[in-house]
Scaffold this motif. Structure first.
Motif: not given
Length: 306
Positions: A36-37, A39-45, A92-93
């Motif tokens: 979890h730490s 992962i770039d959630w901005f890129d995921v979105g 990303e994951f």
């Protein structure tokens, strides 16, 4: 939402499902979760949104198009682009071991091929639309050639008006109000033609038709019935209302000044009228005969010739 076209594309939908299932199975089998730490959630979105949008585009293309080459090209281009986007999104994951690093390397390879196919599809789609537009122009020409509209005035033709009168008579039993017919005739039009020529006569008819169109209601139908004679159908309009509309329309027509092409002639036309209200007992030919007879009576009453 009409889903009938989707039934025609079961094979393409199956290909898409198999392709996405294979990609997910392959990448998740060989990939390792980053945690979890990491992962770039901005890129995921961003990447997830693009991936989802291409799937939505595929859905709407299959929903709105028949089977054919253009549909297949559009589907193939978007599906291949979606393959690259899906691989990029999954990256990303997960991460891959050195032995499986090729999975990260190939994620950008399909996209250019998808773009090429999409470009080809858009070109053929453009050609397809040009063909459809030509067919529409041919259909419009067909209607004109078959006298559904008048070439000089641009109004409905006499044949079309007759068909609509017949239709309204058939519907008369179901209407809250009957309909009325107004005939308009330009006084001394033959003499105007002899004096100024047919070209000026046609121009007068065109402008006369425009004034009528601008001064009737949206539901009214206007036709050029014969030469300088026009008919206005007034649906759901009783005789008393039709008379008021007739007075207003004639005032507008007689207030209008026609200017010849060389501006040498200014002409204000007088207008003869007749008006009838349809009943259940009437026929199309009977109503037109009534209009014509009343028009002749009104002309004689005012001492004018045709």
């Amino acid at each position: 939402m009409n889903l009938s076209f989707l039934k025609l594309h079961r094979s393409l939908l199956l290909i898409l499902v198999v392709m996405l299932t294979s990609v997910l199975t392959l990448t998740l089998s060989y990939g390792h979760y980053k945690g979890h730490s990491q992962i770039d959630w901005f890129d995921v979105g961003g990447e997830g949104g693009i991936t989802a949008m291409t799937l939505l585009w595929i859905f709407f293309i299959l929903l709105s198009r028949p089977k054919g080459r253009v549909t297949n090209l559009l589907f193939s281009g978007l599906a291949i682009m979606n393959l690259s986007m899906t691989l990029d999104f999954i990256d990303e994951f997960v991460y891959y071991s050195d032995e499986q690093a090729w999975l990260s390397t190939i994620e950008s390879i399909p996209a250019p091929f998808g773009m090429i196919l999409m470009t080809m599809a858009l070109y053929h789609w453009h050609q397809e639309q040009m063909t459809i537009n030509q067919q529409l122009r041919n259909r419009e020409r067909f209607y004109r050639e078959h006298q559904l509209s008048d070439a000089i005035s641009g109004l409905a033709s006499a044949d079309y008006m007759k068909s609509q009168i017949n239709r309204e008579l058939n519907l008369l039993h179901h209407s809250l109000h009957g309909f009325s017919l107004l005939m308009l005739d330009i006084a001394q039009f033959d003499r105007f033609n002899r004096q100024f020529g047919d070209a000026e006569g046609d121009k007068l008819l065109q402008e006369f038709a425009q004034v009528i169109t601008l001064n009737v209601r949206e539901q009214d139908l206007v036709c050029r019935y014969a030469s300088d004679c026009f008919i206005v159908m007034l649906p759901n309009t009783e005789l008393a209302v039709a008379e008021r509309l007739s007075v207003s329309l004639v005032s507008a027509l007689e207030a209008f000044s026609f200017n010849s092409s060389d501006k040498a002639v200014t002409y204000k036309q007088k207008v003869h009228t007749s008006l009838v209200a349809a009943t259940h007992r009437d026929s199309t030919s009977g109503l037109l005969s009534q209009l014509h007879q009343k028009l002749l009576t009104n002309k004689n009453l005012h001492g004018h010739t045709a």
